[in-house]
Design a protein around this motif. Structure first.
Motif, PDB file in Angstrom:
ATOM      1  N   VAL A 166      39.689  36.160  43.966  1.00 29.52           N
ATOM      2  CA  VAL A 166      38.293  36.585  43.917  1.00 29.52           C
ATOM      3  C   VAL A 166      37.364  35.437  43.543  1.00 29.52           C
ATOM      4  O   VAL A 166      36.175  35.444  43.881  1.00 29.52           O
ATOM      5  N   ARG A 199      35.687  33.837  46.353  1.00 31.91           N
ATOM      6  CA  ARG A 199      34.711  34.679  47.038  1.00 31.91           C
ATOM      7  C   ARG A 199      33.450  34.917  46.229  1.00 31.91           C
ATOM      8  O   ARG A 199      32.606  35.716  46.618  1.00 31.91           O
ATOM      9  N   LEU A 200      33.326  34.241  45.099  1.00 28.92           N
ATOM     10  CA  LEU A 200      32.117  34.409  44.302  1.00 28.92           C
ATOM     11  C   LEU A 200      30.905  33.862  45.052  1.00 28.92           C
ATOM     12  O   LEU A 200      30.994  32.824  45.730  1.00 28.92           O
ATOM     13  N   SER A 232      31.636  29.221  42.323  1.00 28.65           N
ATOM     14  CA  SER A 232      33.080  29.347  42.534  1.00 28.65           C
ATOM     15  C   SER A 232      33.812  28.033  42.254  1.00 28.65           C
ATOM     16  O   SER A 232      34.904  28.027  41.672  1.00 28.65           O
ATOM     17  N   VAL A 291      37.894  42.925  38.530  1.00 33.03           N
ATOM     18  CA  VAL A 291      37.528  41.654  39.148  1.00 33.03           C
ATOM     19  C   VAL A 291      38.763  40.793  39.364  1.00 33.03           C
ATOM     20  O   VAL A 291      38.950  40.187  40.430  1.00 33.03           O
ATOM     21  N   GLY A 339      40.633  41.683  42.278  1.00 36.71           N
ATOM     22  CA  GLY A 339      39.954  41.480  43.546  1.00 36.71           C
ATOM     23  C   GLY A 339      39.023  42.597  43.962  1.00 36.71           C
ATOM     24  O   GLY A 339      38.412  42.528  45.028  1.00 36.71           O
ATOM     25  N   SER A 340      38.866  43.636  43.138  1.00 40.09           N
ATOM     26  CA  SER A 340      37.989  44.768  43.464  1.00 40.09           C
ATOM     27  C   SER A 340      36.607  44.526  42.859  1.00 40.09           C
ATOM     28  O   SER A 340      36.231  45.136  41.852  1.00 40.09           O
ATOM     29  N   VAL A 341      35.870  43.607  43.490  1.00 39.14           N
ATOM     30  CA  VAL A 341      34.575  43.216  42.933  1.00 39.14           C
ATOM     31  C   VAL A 341      33.570  44.355  43.014  1.00 39.14           C
ATOM     32  O   VAL A 341      32.822  44.624  42.068  1.00 39.14           O
ATOM     33  N   VAL A 342      33.527  45.046  44.155  1.00 32.69           N
ATOM     34  CA  VAL A 342      32.573  46.144  44.330  1.00 32.69           C
ATOM     35  C   VAL A 342      32.829  47.250  43.305  1.00 32.69           C
ATOM     36  O   VAL A 342      31.905  47.773  42.672  1.00 32.69           O
ATOM     37  N   ALA A 384      34.303  46.898  40.437  1.00 32.58           N
ATOM     38  CA  ALA A 384      33.982  46.380  39.102  1.00 32.58           C
ATOM     39  C   ALA A 384      32.483  46.437  38.840  1.00 32.58           C
ATOM     40  O   ALA A 384      32.045  46.871  37.763  1.00 32.58           O
ATOM     41  N   VAL A 385      31.690  45.996  39.809  1.00 32.05           N
ATOM     42  CA  VAL A 385      30.226  46.027  39.636  1.00 32.05           C
ATOM     43  C   VAL A 385      29.742  47.463  39.513  1.00 32.05           C
ATOM     44  O   VAL A 385      28.886  47.784  38.671  1.00 32.05           O
TER      45      VAL A 385
END
Length: 355
Positions: free
Chosen positions: A120, A123-124, A128, A278, A281-284, A286-287
């Motif tokens: 992840v 992909r920031l 990054s 995060v 890899g589950s950024v969406v 997490a946000v």
């Protein structure tokens, strides 16, 4: 029998004696409090719990099964309080113990091989390269030689463990004495309540007794607000954990509920859960979890909790908030309940002075 007239200075002598007696009593009380200072927190917690449960105590006491059986009633209520505290801690400890082996294996691997940079990071949207460089320099290499971990040597861990163990032991002893004190309060029952009210009327008059009742109502309302709002935050954020794919959502929701009973402590839990997402890899997710958590906490802490407490104590929103936060800052955890009670006293004194 010859009656002699009173000496001219008898009134002055009586006044001096009253002042001396008051000073002596005050000194003895202060000395007694200093002697039992280590047990004051236990007594304070027992008083808070007794105030909260007193309406339930009076209702159960009138039941035919417990009528005249104060010892049995005190035993049942004290055991119920002990279970309410010990049972969640035990369940959490068992769950944590089940995960301890996997955590130990992960730590051993990290010590020997380091922690690889999560996908992840690349992909920031920004930063990054900086994050990746820091991670490579501090975490990707074996942690036992990492600069970021240089302070986490064996002695530091042992020292932390001893400190944590001492604090846990102290908290356990305080909890034990709290239960003993609570049992004694319940066993004394209405006789103790009547004695306290008679003493308040004798010392401070009818207004003082009424003020004491208002303070008790403030403590009861504060506990109710903290517990109700904490459970509500735990349920809502537990649903967020479940939808976001966080493991052990029910357990984490319980931990969040307990943390939410303390002002502004719930964000620590759901932010850690968001950080775990995060890393996975589950950024969406997490946000979304972080945003949902902050919305829930903001509404609960700034609107729901002050309204629940303020409506019962007739305190303005700002005084409720200042009472909770200021009490916690000044007196620690017990100050969360003492603060609103003191704000109630302030409001009553102001109302009486302004009339």
């Amino acid at each position: 029998m010859i009656h002699r007239p009173p000496a001219p200075n008898s009134a002055n002598e009586q006044k001096i004696q009253r002042v001396a007696s008051a000073a002596l009593f005050a000194a003895l009380v202060l000395v007694a409090l200093w002697v039992v200072r280590e047990f004051v927190p236990a007594v304070a917690w027992a008083g808070v719990v007794a105030i909260v449960l007193w309406p339930a105590y009076q209702a159960v006491e009138r039941h035919r099964l417990f009528k005249g059986r104060t010892t049995s009633l005190a035993t049942v209520l004290t055991l119920a309080v002990a279970l309410l505290v010990v049972l969640p801690i035990t369940i959490t400890a068992i769950q944590a113990g089940g995960e301890a082996h996997d955590l130990y294996q992960w730590l051993r691997t990290a010590q020997e091989n380091g922690v690889p940079v999560p996908d992840v990071v690349s992909r920031l949207p920004f930063g990054s390269h900086q994050v990746s460089d820091w991670w490579q320099a501090n975490l990707a290499q074996p942690l036992k030689a990492s600069p970021a971990m240089k302070n986490l040597h064996g002695d530091a861990i042992v020292s932390f463990g001893r400190h944590f163990g001492a604090r846990a032991l102290h908290a356990s002893v305080t909890f034990g004495f709290m239960l003993v004190t609570l049992f004694v309060i319940f066993q004394a029952g209405p006789r103790l309540s009547g004695t306290v009210m008679r003493g308040a009327r004798r010392a401070f008059g009818a207004d003082g007794a009424q003020l004491l009742q208002r303070m008790a109502s403030a403590v009861r309302a504060t506990v109710t607000g903290l517990v109700v709002v904490g459970l509500g935050e735990g349920v809502l954020l537990g649903a967020g954990y479940l939808i976001g794919g966080v493991p052990h959502a029910a357990l984490l929701g319980t931990v969040t509920a307990v943390a939410a009973m303390l002002p502004f402590c719930a964000p620590v839990v759901f932010c850690l859960a968001a950080l775990w997402l995060v890393v996975q890899g589950s950024v969406v997710a997490a946000v979304s979890l972080a945003v949902w958590g902050f919305v829930v906490v903001f509404v609960a802490e700034h609107f729901v909790r002050p309204v629940l407490i303020g409506n019962s104590t007739r305190l303005p929103f700002l005084l409720v908030l200042f009472g909770i936060l200021g009490g916690a800052t000044t007196f620690g955890l017990i100050g969360i309940f003492i603060g609103p009670a003191l704000m109630t006293v302030l409001m009553v004194l102001w109302a009486n002075w302004a009339e």
